[in-house]
Design an enzyme around this catalytic site. Structure first.
Site, PDB file in Angstrom:
ATOM      1  N   SER A 183       4.977   1.062   4.950  1.00  0.00           N
ATOM      2  CA  SER A 183       6.010   1.854   4.989  1.00  0.00           C
ATOM      3  C   SER A 183       7.287   1.529   5.187  1.00  0.00           C
ATOM      4  O   SER A 183       8.411   1.298   4.680  1.00  0.00           O
ATOM      5  CB  SER A 183       6.010   2.476   6.391  1.00  0.00           C
ATOM      6  OG  SER A 183       5.768   1.847   7.195  1.00  0.00           O
ATOM      7  N   GLY A 236       1.966  -3.468  11.113  1.00  0.00           N
ATOM      8  CA  GLY A 236       3.626  -3.342  12.314  1.00  0.00           C
ATOM      9  C   GLY A 236       4.285  -3.956  11.223  1.00  0.00           C
ATOM     10  O   GLY A 236       6.110  -4.754  11.970  1.00  0.00           O
ATOM     11  N   ASN A 254       1.432  -1.240   0.018  1.00  0.00           N
ATOM     12  CA  ASN A 254      -0.391   0.117   0.439  1.00  0.00           C
ATOM     13  C   ASN A 254       0.823   1.523   0.006  1.00  0.00           C
ATOM     14  O   ASN A 254       1.415   1.663   1.562  1.00  0.00           O
ATOM     15  CB  ASN A 254      -1.287  -0.325   1.156  1.00  0.00           C
ATOM     16  CG  ASN A 254      -2.049   1.174   1.499  1.00  0.00           C
ATOM     17  OD1 ASN A 254      -1.892   1.644  -0.152  1.00  0.00           O
ATOM     18  ND2 ASN A 254      -2.767   1.042   2.708  1.00  0.00           N
ATOM     19  N   HIS A 260      -9.598   0.897   4.882  1.00  0.00           N
ATOM     20  CA  HIS A 260      -8.696   0.559   6.054  1.00  0.00           C
ATOM     21  C   HIS A 260      -9.248   1.451   7.674  1.00  0.00           C
ATOM     22  O   HIS A 260      -9.804   2.625   7.180  1.00  0.00           O
ATOM     23  CB  HIS A 260      -7.306   1.260   4.777  1.00  0.00           C
ATOM     24  CG  HIS A 260      -6.391   0.991   5.336  1.00  0.00           C
ATOM     25  ND1 HIS A 260      -5.725   2.038   6.388  1.00  0.00           N
ATOM     26  CD2 HIS A 260      -5.417  -0.604   5.391  1.00  0.00           C
ATOM     27  CE1 HIS A 260      -4.255   1.637   6.881  1.00  0.00           C
ATOM     28  NE2 HIS A 260      -4.070   0.864   5.945  1.00  0.00           N
ATOM     29  N   GLU A 297      -6.170  -6.254   9.922  1.00  0.00           N
ATOM     30  CA  GLU A 297      -4.990  -5.759  10.509  1.00  0.00           C
ATOM     31  C   GLU A 297      -5.578  -4.164  12.274  1.00  0.00           C
ATOM     32  O   GLU A 297      -5.666  -3.440  12.058  1.00  0.00           O
ATOM     33  CB  GLU A 297      -4.875  -4.301   9.316  1.00  0.00           C
ATOM     34  CG  GLU A 297      -4.262  -4.894   7.851  1.00  0.00           C
ATOM     35  CD  GLU A 297      -3.696  -3.521   7.593  1.00  0.00           C
ATOM     36  OE1 GLU A 297      -2.693  -3.631   7.366  1.00  0.00           O
ATOM     37  OE2 GLU A 297      -4.645  -2.908   7.020  1.00  0.00           O
ATOM     38  N   LYS A 313      -0.321   4.212   0.410  1.00  0.00           N
ATOM     39  CA  LYS A 313      -0.621   5.030   0.765  1.00  0.00           C
ATOM     40  C   LYS A 313      -0.426   6.265   0.177  1.00  0.00           C
ATOM     41  O   LYS A 313      -0.452   6.807  -0.912  1.00  0.00           O
ATOM     42  CB  LYS A 313       0.070   5.442   2.364  1.00  0.00           C
ATOM     43  CG  LYS A 313      -0.805   3.838   3.265  1.00  0.00           C
ATOM     44  CD  LYS A 313      -0.341   4.060   4.551  1.00  0.00           C
ATOM     45  CE  LYS A 313      -0.564   2.466   5.300  1.00  0.00           C
ATOM     46  NZ  LYS A 313      -0.814   2.706   6.984  1.00  0.00           N
TER      47      LYS A 313
END
Length: 227
Positions: free
Chosen positions: A203, A181, A9, A93, A141, A11
């Site tokens: 990320s 995470g 993702n 999400h 999640e 984002k």
């Protein structure tokens, strides 16, 4: 939708905007081809068409609005996403939550358009409700772990296991993946060992100094076969 899968993702990260989105997507495609694994990328809406035109791996939209095509300024309809070249859609999400009736409408429209559908959920019970809508996958999640570097597969494995068992018992045709995470190949491997059929992350790959090397690390457990 093919499994096991790694979904990245993008984002709204600066590191994945403009041509940088294509760079990361191409890195993901390179890894997918080298390892023979399934990887999908989910760029921002602004980069969706650009990325879809640049790679052959699945490209998912990060979300959609319930409005149909028409006079709806600033909204993005499922049909718009399909026309942009997307092959899938992520819904609900924790950073873009939806009401259950909205998820149901969007899931039906997306499937009718031939899109893969992944519905995110924070816990096992919500995952079960999401699975009842017949998406291709649910992604459990826990929101408190998203972006923390504290992998759900290590810090909340019981949440993952319960979701896999609950959804598998009632809706065996719906795959369970997980996220929150996830930072390393070890985290991905742990998630697969808990019974999931893939991982949704952001990320770790998008903000990596070398996206190719990081995605390679993250995807290797998928190439190892069933744990």
């Amino acid at each position: 939708m093919k499994f096991p899968i790694l979904i990245i993702n993008f984002k709204a990260y600066y590191e994945a905007s403009g041509r940088r989105a294509v760079h990361i997507a191409k890195a993901a495609e390179r890894v997918a081809k080298e390892l023979g694994v399934n990887i999908a990328v989910a760029p921002n809406h602004l980069e969706l068409a650009l990325v879809a035109q640049s790679v052959e791996i699945p490209v998912y939209a990060q979300g959609a609005d319930v409005e149909s095509p028409g006079a709806h300024t600033a909204h993005v309809a499922v049909d718009n996403i399909k026309e942009a070249g997307a092959s899938g859609l992520i819904l609900n999400h924790s950073e873009a939550p939806l009401r259950l009736n909205e998820i149901a409408k969007l899931t039906a429209r997306a499937k009718a358009a031939g899109l893969d559908v992944v519905i995110c959920a924070p816990d096992p019970r919500t995952s079960l409700a999401a699975a009842a809508l017949s998406p291709h996958a649910v992604a459990v999640e826990p929101p408190e772990l998203i972006g923390t570097g504290r992998a759900v597969s290590k810090y909340k494995p019981e949440t993952v296991v319960e979701t896999v068992q609950l959804v598998g018992r009632h809706f065996p045709d719906v795959a369970v993946i997980t996220g929150a995470g996830i930072e390393s190949g070890e985290d991905v491997e742990a998630a697969l060992k808990l019974g999931t059929r893939g991982v949704l992350l952001a990320s770790a790959a998008v903000k990596a100094k070398d996206p190719y090397l990081k995605i390679l690390e993250l995807a290797k457990p998928l190439a190892a076969g069933p744990p």
